[in-house]
Design a protein around this motif. Structure first.
Motif, PDB file in Angstrom:
ATOM      1  N   ALA A 216      -7.132   3.637  -7.087  1.00 23.35           N
ATOM      2  CA  ALA A 216      -7.233   3.774  -5.635  1.00 23.35           C
ATOM      3  C   ALA A 216      -5.877   4.078  -5.013  1.00 23.35           C
ATOM      4  O   ALA A 216      -5.764   4.907  -4.098  1.00 23.35           O
ATOM      5  CB  ALA A 216      -7.812   2.493  -5.032  1.00 23.35           C
ATOM      6  N   ALA A 217      -4.837   3.413  -5.502  1.00 24.76           N
ATOM      7  CA  ALA A 217      -3.494   3.660  -4.978  1.00 24.76           C
ATOM      8  C   ALA A 217      -3.081   5.104  -5.205  1.00 24.76           C
ATOM      9  O   ALA A 217      -2.449   5.734  -4.346  1.00 24.76           O
ATOM     10  CB  ALA A 217      -2.494   2.708  -5.623  1.00 24.76           C
ATOM     11  N   ALA A 218      -3.452   5.652  -6.354  1.00 23.24           N
ATOM     12  CA  ALA A 218      -3.120   7.048  -6.649  1.00 23.24           C
ATOM     13  C   ALA A 218      -3.891   7.995  -5.740  1.00 23.24           C
ATOM     14  O   ALA A 218      -3.344   8.990  -5.245  1.00 23.24           O
ATOM     15  CB  ALA A 218      -3.418   7.358  -8.115  1.00 23.24           C
ATOM     16  N   ALA A 219      -5.161   7.699  -5.490  1.00 20.33           N
ATOM     17  CA  ALA A 219      -5.967   8.532  -4.599  1.00 20.33           C
ATOM     18  C   ALA A 219      -5.399   8.507  -3.187  1.00 20.33           C
ATOM     19  O   ALA A 219      -5.294   9.551  -2.519  1.00 20.33           O
ATOM     20  CB  ALA A 219      -7.412   8.050  -4.600  1.00 20.33           C
TER      21      ALA A 219
ATOM     22  N   ALA B 113     -18.437   4.406  -2.701  1.00 22.58           N
ATOM     23  CA  ALA B 113     -17.530   3.351  -2.222  1.00 22.58           C
ATOM     24  C   ALA B 113     -18.155   1.969  -2.269  1.00 22.58           C
ATOM     25  O   ALA B 113     -17.558   1.011  -1.786  1.00 22.58           O
ATOM     26  CB  ALA B 113     -17.068   3.670  -0.804  1.00 22.58           C
ATOM     27  N   GLY B 114     -19.329   1.850  -2.871  1.00 26.73           N
ATOM     28  CA  GLY B 114     -19.971   0.547  -2.955  1.00 26.73           C
ATOM     29  C   GLY B 114     -19.370  -0.361  -4.004  1.00 26.73           C
ATOM     30  O   GLY B 114     -19.562  -1.580  -3.952  1.00 26.73           O
ATOM     31  N   SER B 115     -18.628   0.202  -4.951  1.00 24.94           N
ATOM     32  CA  SER B 115     -18.043  -0.620  -6.008  1.00 24.94           C
ATOM     33  C   SER B 115     -16.910   0.151  -6.677  1.00 24.94           C
ATOM     34  O   SER B 115     -16.678   1.324  -6.390  1.00 24.94           O
ATOM     35  CB  SER B 115     -19.099  -1.010  -7.060  1.00 24.94           C
ATOM     36  OG  SER B 115     -19.558   0.149  -7.746  1.00 24.94           O
ATOM     37  N   GLY B 116     -16.213  -0.543  -7.569  1.00 20.27           N
ATOM     38  CA  GLY B 116     -15.239   0.097  -8.440  1.00 20.27           C
ATOM     39  C   GLY B 116     -14.113   0.816  -7.724  1.00 20.27           C
ATOM     40  O   GLY B 116     -13.552   0.346  -6.737  1.00 20.27           O
ATOM     41  N   ILE B 117     -13.768   1.985  -8.241  1.00 20.11           N
ATOM     42  CA  ILE B 117     -12.666   2.770  -7.693  1.00 20.11           C
ATOM     43  C   ILE B 117     -12.944   3.163  -6.251  1.00 20.11           C
ATOM     44  O   ILE B 117     -12.050   3.150  -5.402  1.00 20.11           O
ATOM     45  CB  ILE B 117     -12.406   4.013  -8.565  1.00 20.11           C
ATOM     46  CG1 ILE B 117     -11.854   3.599  -9.935  1.00 20.11           C
ATOM     47  CG2 ILE B 117     -11.440   4.976  -7.879  1.00 20.11           C
ATOM     48  CD1 ILE B 117     -11.762   4.732 -10.938  1.00 20.11           C
ATOM     49  N   GLY B 118     -14.185   3.505  -5.953  1.00 18.23           N
ATOM     50  CA  GLY B 118     -14.540   3.890  -4.589  1.00 18.23           C
ATOM     51  C   GLY B 118     -14.329   2.758  -3.603  1.00 18.23           C
ATOM     52  O   GLY B 118     -13.761   2.951  -2.522  1.00 18.23           O
TER      53      GLY B 118
ATOM     54  N   GLU C  66      -8.198   0.342   0.432  1.00 20.52           N
ATOM     55  CA  GLU C  66      -6.802   0.805   0.504  1.00 20.52           C
ATOM     56  C   GLU C  66      -6.565   1.610   1.778  1.00 20.52           C
ATOM     57  O   GLU C  66      -5.578   1.387   2.504  1.00 20.52           O
ATOM     58  CB  GLU C  66      -6.484   1.655  -0.725  1.00 20.52           C
ATOM     59  CG  GLU C  66      -5.082   2.229  -0.761  1.00 20.52           C
ATOM     60  CD  GLU C  66      -4.037   1.269  -1.311  1.00 20.52           C
ATOM     61  OE1 GLU C  66      -2.851   1.647  -1.302  1.00 20.52           O
ATOM     62  OE2 GLU C  66      -4.389   0.158  -1.714  1.00 20.52           O
ATOM     63  N   PHE C  67      -7.457   2.542   2.077  1.00 22.35           N
ATOM     64  CA  PHE C  67      -7.328   3.336   3.290  1.00 22.35           C
ATOM     65  C   PHE C  67      -7.375   2.456   4.541  1.00 22.35           C
ATOM     66  O   PHE C  67      -6.573   2.618   5.460  1.00 22.35           O
ATOM     67  CB  PHE C  67      -8.460   4.360   3.371  1.00 22.35           C
ATOM     68  CG  PHE C  67      -8.247   5.604   2.553  1.00 22.35           C
ATOM     69  CD1 PHE C  67      -7.002   6.205   2.443  1.00 22.35           C
ATOM     70  CD2 PHE C  67      -9.318   6.200   1.896  1.00 22.35           C
ATOM     71  CE1 PHE C  67      -6.821   7.370   1.704  1.00 22.35           C
ATOM     72  CE2 PHE C  67      -9.149   7.365   1.160  1.00 22.35           C
ATOM     73  CZ  PHE C  67      -7.895   7.945   1.065  1.00 22.35           C
ATOM     74  N   ALA C  68      -8.338   1.533   4.565  1.00 27.37           N
ATOM     75  CA  ALA C  68      -8.515   0.692   5.743  1.00 27.37           C
ATOM     76  C   ALA C  68      -7.303  -0.196   5.982  1.00 27.37           C
ATOM     77  O   ALA C  68      -6.868  -0.380   7.129  1.00 27.37           O
ATOM     78  CB  ALA C  68      -9.775  -0.150   5.594  1.00 27.37           C
TER      79      ALA C  68
ATOM     80  N   THR D 116       0.830  -1.189   0.000  1.00 24.25           N
ATOM     81  CA  THR D 116       0.000   0.000   0.000  1.00 24.25           C
ATOM     82  C   THR D 116       0.873   1.251   0.000  1.00 24.25           C
ATOM     83  O   THR D 116       1.937   1.276   0.622  1.00 24.25           O
ATOM     84  CB  THR D 116      -0.930   0.013   1.223  1.00 24.25           C
ATOM     85  OG1 THR D 116      -1.700   1.211   1.216  1.00 24.25           O
ATOM     86  CG2 THR D 116      -0.168  -0.073   2.522  1.00 24.25           C
ATOM     87  N   VAL D 117       0.407   2.284  -0.699  1.00 21.93           N
ATOM     88  CA  VAL D 117       1.199   3.506  -0.779  1.00 21.93           C
ATOM     89  C   VAL D 117       0.920   4.436   0.387  1.00 21.93           C
ATOM     90  O   VAL D 117       1.614   5.423   0.573  1.00 21.93           O
ATOM     91  CB  VAL D 117       0.923   4.267  -2.095  1.00 21.93           C
ATOM     92  CG1 VAL D 117       1.298   3.422  -3.285  1.00 21.93           C
ATOM     93  CG2 VAL D 117      -0.520   4.716  -2.181  1.00 21.93           C
TER      94      VAL D 117
END
Length: 268
Positions: A241-244, A32-37, A43-45, A17-18
């Motif tokens: 997600a990693a970029a976000a 955040a229910g699907s996809g990038i979200g 990723e955050f968790a 994880t970044v």
């Protein structure tokens, strides 16, 4: 247009994880229910943050939160309609009630609109797309920024898509709204920099999300998009997600007001 989950012919790079130093942080992710979200919330968790999982679909939000909880993380599923200010206010308040504040927000929720040229688009459709994508992002930021200021700083990432940087044929409302998100991001970055709040836009190219794969089903769209992508494949949601997550992290502490392409080299 960007969307979330799936695989393509080429392999996706793996890695740690970044996001570092996320323990004790509170993150909010819309859509955040699907996809990038969903990938961003996870990723955050995994990096140690407590995550408010916001989505208009309560079932998918609960599924994302359950995935995080099963992995030992902290998550709360919260219903939100980002086009409704009362709903946004209530969702943000619920986040604060659960976790005591807010440090990071990724405003990812939105809606697609395509296959219609401008002169064939009804006004109500144009207004709905702009209301959800642009006004919805505005409403989220409106209620997030005071909380970040109260924490002495933080970071916001607005997911705009490649449609915020250049034209996508037959998607006038979507492109107008996503360009608006990039502009809104830049203004907020300048206005809130004195409060140690960084605001950036993320601009994914076509991403293998359930939404995108649904649109592409039964067509050669994915193959055609891969053919014009220098890296030869489309992104996985985890890569956006990693970029976000990186943009929120201390590793990006001197970066604000940018529109970051995650597009496999297409802009080049």
């Amino acid at each position: 247009m960007s969307g979330g989950g799936g695989t393509s012919g080429a392999s996706v790079p793996s890695g740690a994880t970044v996001t570092n130093g996320a323990t004790g942080k509170v993150a909010l992710v819309t859509g955040a229910g699907s996809g990038i979200g969903r990938a961003t919330a996870i990723e955050f968790a995994r990096a140690g943050a407590a995550v408010a999982v916001l989505d208009i679909d309560e079932t998918t939000a609960a599924e994302t939160a359950e995935t995080i909880l099963k992995d030992g993380g902290q998550a709360l599923a919260v219903h939100v309609d980002i086009a409704d200010e009362d709903s946004v206010r209530a969702a943000v308040e619920r986040t604060v009630a659960a976790y005591g504040g807010l440090d990071w927000a990724v405003n990812n929720a939105g809606m697609a609109s395509h296959h219609r040229q401008l002169d064939a688009m009804p006004l109500d459709e144009f207004e709905r797309v702009v209301r959800v994508n642009l006004a919805g992002t505005f409403l989220c930021m409106k209620h997030e920024l005071p909380l970040l200021r109260g924490r002495g700083g933080g970071a916001i990432v607005n997911v705009a898509s490649n449609g915020g940087l250049y034209a996508i044929p037959t998607a006038p409302a979507y492109v107008a709204a996503k360009h608006g998100i990039v502009g809104l991001t830049k203004v907020a970055a300048v206005d809130y920099a004195p409060h140690s709040i960084r605001v950036n836009a993320l601009c994914p190219g076509p991403t293998l999300t359930p939404g995108f794969e649904g649109v592409a089903a039964g067509t050669d769209m994915i193959a055609r998009q891969e053919a014009i992508t220098p890296l030869g494949r489309l992104a996985a949601p985890q890569e956006a997600a990693a970029a976000a997550a990186w943009l929120c992290s201390d590793a990006a502490s001197y970066i604000t007001g940018i529109a970051l392409s995650v597009d496999g080299g297409r802009r080049a």
